[in-house]
Design a protein around this motif. Structure first.
Motif, short mmCIF file in Angstrom:
data_model
loop_
_atom_site.label_atom_id
_atom_site.label_comp_id
_atom_site.label_asym_id
_atom_site.label_seq_id
_atom_site.Cartn_x
_atom_site.Cartn_y
_atom_site.Cartn_z
N TYR A 145 -24.62 -7.56 7.70
CA TYR A 145 -24.52 -6.30 8.45
C TYR A 145 -25.76 -6.07 9.30
CZ TYR A 145 -24.10 -1.21 9.10
OH TYR A 145 -24.05 0.06 9.63
N VAL A 146 -26.93 -6.30 8.70
CA VAL A 146 -28.18 -6.14 9.45
C VAL A 146 -28.30 -7.23 10.52
CG1 VAL A 146 -30.70 -6.14 9.26
CG2 VAL A 146 -29.30 -5.01 7.50
N LEU A 147 -27.93 -8.44 10.17
CA LEU A 147 -27.99 -9.55 11.11
C LEU A 147 -27.23 -9.24 12.39
CD1 LEU A 147 -28.66 -12.60 11.70
CD2 LEU A 147 -26.45 -13.12 10.64
N THR A 148 -26.08 -8.59 12.24
CA THR A 148 -25.23 -8.31 13.39
C THR A 148 -25.52 -6.97 14.04
OG1 THR A 148 -23.53 -7.48 11.85
CG2 THR A 148 -23.36 -9.77 12.55
N VAL A 198 -19.80 -0.45 19.75
CA VAL A 198 -18.99 -1.66 19.84
C VAL A 198 -19.12 -2.32 21.21
CG1 VAL A 198 -16.63 -2.55 19.73
CG2 VAL A 198 -17.37 -0.79 18.13
N ARG A 199 -19.28 -1.53 22.25
CA ARG A 199 -19.38 -2.10 23.59
C ARG A 199 -20.63 -2.95 23.76
NH1 ARG A 199 -18.93 3.57 26.56
NH2 ARG A 199 -20.38 3.94 24.81
N ASP A 200 -21.63 -2.72 22.91
CA ASP A 200 -22.86 -3.50 23.01
C ASP A 200 -22.85 -4.74 22.13
OD1 ASP A 200 -23.86 -1.66 24.77
OD2 ASP A 200 -24.82 -0.45 23.20
N ALA A 201 -21.76 -4.95 21.37
CA ALA A 201 -21.74 -6.03 20.39
C ALA A 201 -21.96 -7.39 21.04
CB ALA A 201 -20.42 -6.01 19.63
N ALA A 202 -21.34 -7.59 22.20
CA ALA A 202 -21.45 -8.90 22.85
C ALA A 202 -22.84 -9.12 23.42
CB ALA A 202 -20.39 -9.02 23.94
N ARG A 203 -23.55 -8.04 23.75
CA ARG A 203 -24.86 -8.18 24.40
C ARG A 203 -26.02 -8.28 23.42
NH1 ARG A 203 -22.70 -3.98 27.63
NH2 ARG A 203 -24.16 -2.48 26.73
N ARG A 204 -25.87 -7.64 22.25
CA ARG A 204 -27.02 -7.62 21.35
C ARG A 204 -27.16 -8.96 20.63
NH1 ARG A 204 -23.36 -4.03 18.32
NH2 ARG A 204 -22.71 -5.08 16.40
N GLY A 205 -28.38 -9.36 20.36
CA GLY A 205 -28.63 -10.60 19.66
C GLY A 205 -28.57 -10.40 18.15
N LEU A 206 -28.62 -11.49 17.43
CA LEU A 206 -28.60 -11.44 15.97
C LEU A 206 -30.00 -11.15 15.45
CD1 LEU A 206 -26.29 -14.50 15.19
CD2 LEU A 206 -25.68 -12.07 15.30
N ASP A 207 -30.09 -10.23 14.52
CA ASP A 207 -31.37 -9.79 13.97
C ASP A 207 -31.71 -10.63 12.74
OD1 ASP A 207 -33.65 -8.48 13.21
OD2 ASP A 207 -32.66 -6.60 12.64
N TRP A 208 -32.16 -11.85 12.98
CA TRP A 208 -32.50 -12.75 11.87
C TRP A 208 -33.67 -12.21 11.06
CZ3 TRP A 208 -29.25 -16.34 10.41
CH2 TRP A 208 -28.34 -16.87 11.33
N TYR A 223 -15.84 -14.84 5.55
CA TYR A 223 -15.12 -15.29 6.74
C TYR A 223 -14.25 -14.16 7.30
CZ TYR A 223 -11.39 -17.48 9.45
OH TYR A 223 -10.48 -17.78 10.43
N LEU A 224 -13.52 -13.49 6.41
CA LEU A 224 -12.66 -12.39 6.87
C LEU A 224 -13.49 -11.25 7.45
CD1 LEU A 224 -10.07 -12.31 3.94
CD2 LEU A 224 -9.74 -13.23 6.25
N GLY A 225 -14.64 -10.99 6.85
CA GLY A 225 -15.54 -9.98 7.40
C GLY A 225 -16.07 -10.36 8.77
N TRP A 226 -16.37 -11.65 8.96
CA TRP A 226 -16.88 -12.11 10.26
C TRP A 226 -15.81 -11.99 11.33
CZ3 TRP A 226 -21.83 -12.81 11.24
CH2 TRP A 226 -22.19 -13.38 12.46
N ILE A 282 -18.60 -4.69 14.39
CA ILE A 282 -19.32 -4.19 13.22
C ILE A 282 -18.91 -5.01 12.01
CG2 ILE A 282 -19.68 -2.22 11.66
CD1 ILE A 282 -19.13 -0.39 13.98
N PHE A 283 -19.88 -5.54 11.29
CA PHE A 283 -19.57 -6.32 10.10
C PHE A 283 -19.26 -5.36 8.95
CE2 PHE A 283 -20.41 -8.72 6.26
CZ PHE A 283 -19.77 -9.92 6.53
N PRO A 284 -18.06 -5.44 8.33
CA PRO A 284 -17.65 -4.47 7.30
C PRO A 284 -18.24 -4.81 5.94
CG PRO A 284 -15.90 -6.07 7.64
CD PRO A 284 -17.00 -6.43 8.62
N TRP A 285 -19.52 -4.56 5.76
CA TRP A 285 -20.20 -5.06 4.57
C TRP A 285 -19.68 -4.42 3.29
CZ3 TRP A 285 -23.44 -2.87 0.84
CH2 TRP A 285 -23.81 -1.53 1.04
N ILE A 286 -19.22 -3.17 3.34
CA ILE A 286 -18.70 -2.53 2.13
C ILE A 286 -17.38 -3.18 1.72
CG2 ILE A 286 -17.88 -0.36 1.14
CD1 ILE A 286 -19.80 1.10 3.00
N GLY A 287 -16.48 -3.38 2.68
CA GLY A 287 -15.23 -4.04 2.36
C GLY A 287 -15.42 -5.46 1.88
#
Length: 481
Positions: free
Chosen positions: A236-239, A245-255, A339-342, A350-355
């Protein structure tokens, strides 16, 4: 001049909302008190005078034969683990070649063992130990209720006023570990909620997740399972968390943020485990060895005993297959959940970390060689927090009642060598397989199951553009400069 950030109408609305929340919390707490008191009354029936020389009640283990079996692990473990001798856990003990523990070692993670030691202080009978342990556990039940009520309002009654809290509040040491898992979600929800004065998040995503990781790591040192939630939390933090949601494609991964979450979890576990490892390594290791040697027998209540055993018999082949298949399938279920969350992240941003956490828990419960009935308390908060189909919840809880009312009657009949009645075998085996089918369903669906309100809005609330403009726009002056 710009409009003040907090108008009188907003203040009135906020006070009204707080009043309604107070009512919800109060009602939920009263329901929790009623169900936990019922649980105490049902379980304490296995104790009471007269006692033998070791403090074991003559009423143990059947009590007066009430509707709810009074057996509990709290009372059972009074003898056999040096709890009655008030030996500090893990430091002085070990495990014998035959697999029996000695010297204060219990087969639980260190913080649960510490709870057992604290519950026994000053106790000289199993009943006193049970009562003191119940007093230690009860505040965690109330804390869970408050957190759930604040996150999903009246849905908290699904936790507070349903059979699992009656059956399992004081059956084992589950309430503290459930509190850590729910607490981690509550921290993330509070951090993501908007500050009423600024409209911005109260805490950054990294900060919230690091605090949640600490709680999950404490849970790992109580009963292990919250530790698996660190992986979806880090994803969830990584993503980027719940960014637009509109910024999802533009933001980088927070390693770096994901590494902070994982590193915090590891350091917290090490900090808790290290004193026990240094002061009594053999005793600390003995608890792990006991679990590693544990076999999928009737008292582990798993699909392996009520399924695979019919094909292989209770043979070395059976135990070898379980020893290999169980961990492999648990890990496979984790991979499926991630995988399903990804996939959800790729679709929604948004990564559904709770689910995903709930799906991973379902996989663990399904494929692990031990599936104790009280694990329902682990899963129940996900029914509360997520929009799980009501039919699934009703069937799961109904079969859970059937399981509890039969399995704890099976053990004494089996130990006496008497034939098992058909209704007991049907109740246990049938409940195990109904639960198994529902757990498969939860693995497949929880990642894409939405959260209940107002939790969903708090975790995905956009920044209030008007408030941001009010706080960032230059001031408007009237009159001469």
């Amino acid at each position: 001049m710009s409009e003040p950030l907090t108008t009188p109408s907003r203040r009135i609305g906020r006070l009204s909302g707080r009043g309604e929340s107070a009512v919800i919390v109060l009602v939920s707490l009263l329901a929790t008190a009623a169900t936990m008191f019922w649980s105490y009354q049902a379980k304490v029936a296995c104790g009471g005078a007269p006692f033998d020389a070791q403090g074991r009640s003559r009423n143990w283990p059947a009590g007066d034969g009430g509707l709810i079996p009074c057996y509990s692990d709290l009372m059972y473990l009074w003898l056999g683990r040096d709890i009655n001798n008030h030996v500090f856990p893990y430091i002085h003990g070990g495990i014998n070649p035959d697999g029996t523990l000695f010297g204060g070692v219990v087969e639980y993670p260190v913080l649960s063992g510490l709870f057992m030691y604290l519950g026994a202080i000053g106790a000289h009978t199993d009943t006193a130990f049970f009562t003191q342990s119940a007093l230690l556990l009860a505040p965690f039940g109330f804390a869970i209720t408050v957190m759930l009520a604040l996150m999903v309002r009246w849905w908290a009654l699904l936790w507070a006023a349903t059979p699992p809290l009656v059956l399992y509040s004081f059956h084992n040491w589950e309430l503290p570990v459930v509190a850590t898992a729910v607490g981690a979600i509550a921290v993330m929800a509070w951090g993501a909620s908007a500050d009423p004065d600024t409209g911005r998040r109260r805490l950054g995503v990294r900060t919230s997740a690091i605090l949640a990781a600490v709680l999950l790591s404490i849970g790992f040192c109580l009963k292990l399972y919250p530790g698996i939630f660190v992986l979806p939390l880090a994803a969830y933090v990584l993503t980027g968390g719940a960014a637009d949601v509109r910024d999802a494609a533009r933001r980088g991964l927070d390693w770096a943020g994901a590494a902070w979450v994982a590193g915090t979890a590891v350091l917290t576990v090490v900090a808790i485990q290290l004193p026990f490892m240094v002061l009594g390594f053999e005793g600390w290791k003995a608890a792990l060895s006991f679990q590693g040697r544990r076999k999928a027998d009737v008292d582990t209540n798993s699909i392996w005993y009520w399924g695979l055993r019919y094909l292989t018999g209770t043979t070395d082949t059976y135990h070898s297959l379980v020893g290999v298949l169980s961990p492999l399938l648990v890990l496979a279920s984790f991979a499926v959940a991630m995988y399903l969350g990804w996939r959800v992240y790729k679709r929604d941003g948004i990564f559904p970390w709770i689910g995903v956490s709930g799906a991973m828990l379902a996989g663990f419960m399904l494929f692990h060689k031990v599936h104790s009935p009280q694990y329902t308390l682990w899963l129940l908060p996900f029914f509360v927090l997520m929009r799980v189909r009501w039919q699934v919840i009703v069937i799961y809880l109904a079969t859970d009642v059937a399981l509890d009312l039969t399995i704890f009657r099976l053990f004494p009949i089996r130990d006496a060598g008497d034939p098992l009645p058909w209704w007991i075998l049907t109740g246990v085996a049938g409940s195990v397989w109904v639960h198994a089918a529902l757990l498969v369903y939860l693995i497949a669906t929880l990642a894409r199951t939405s959260l209940r309100e107002p939790l969903a809005s708090r975790l995905r609330r956009p920044i209030d553009a008007n408030r941001v403009e009010a706080t960032t726009a230059p001031p408007t002056f009237t009159g001469r400069a």
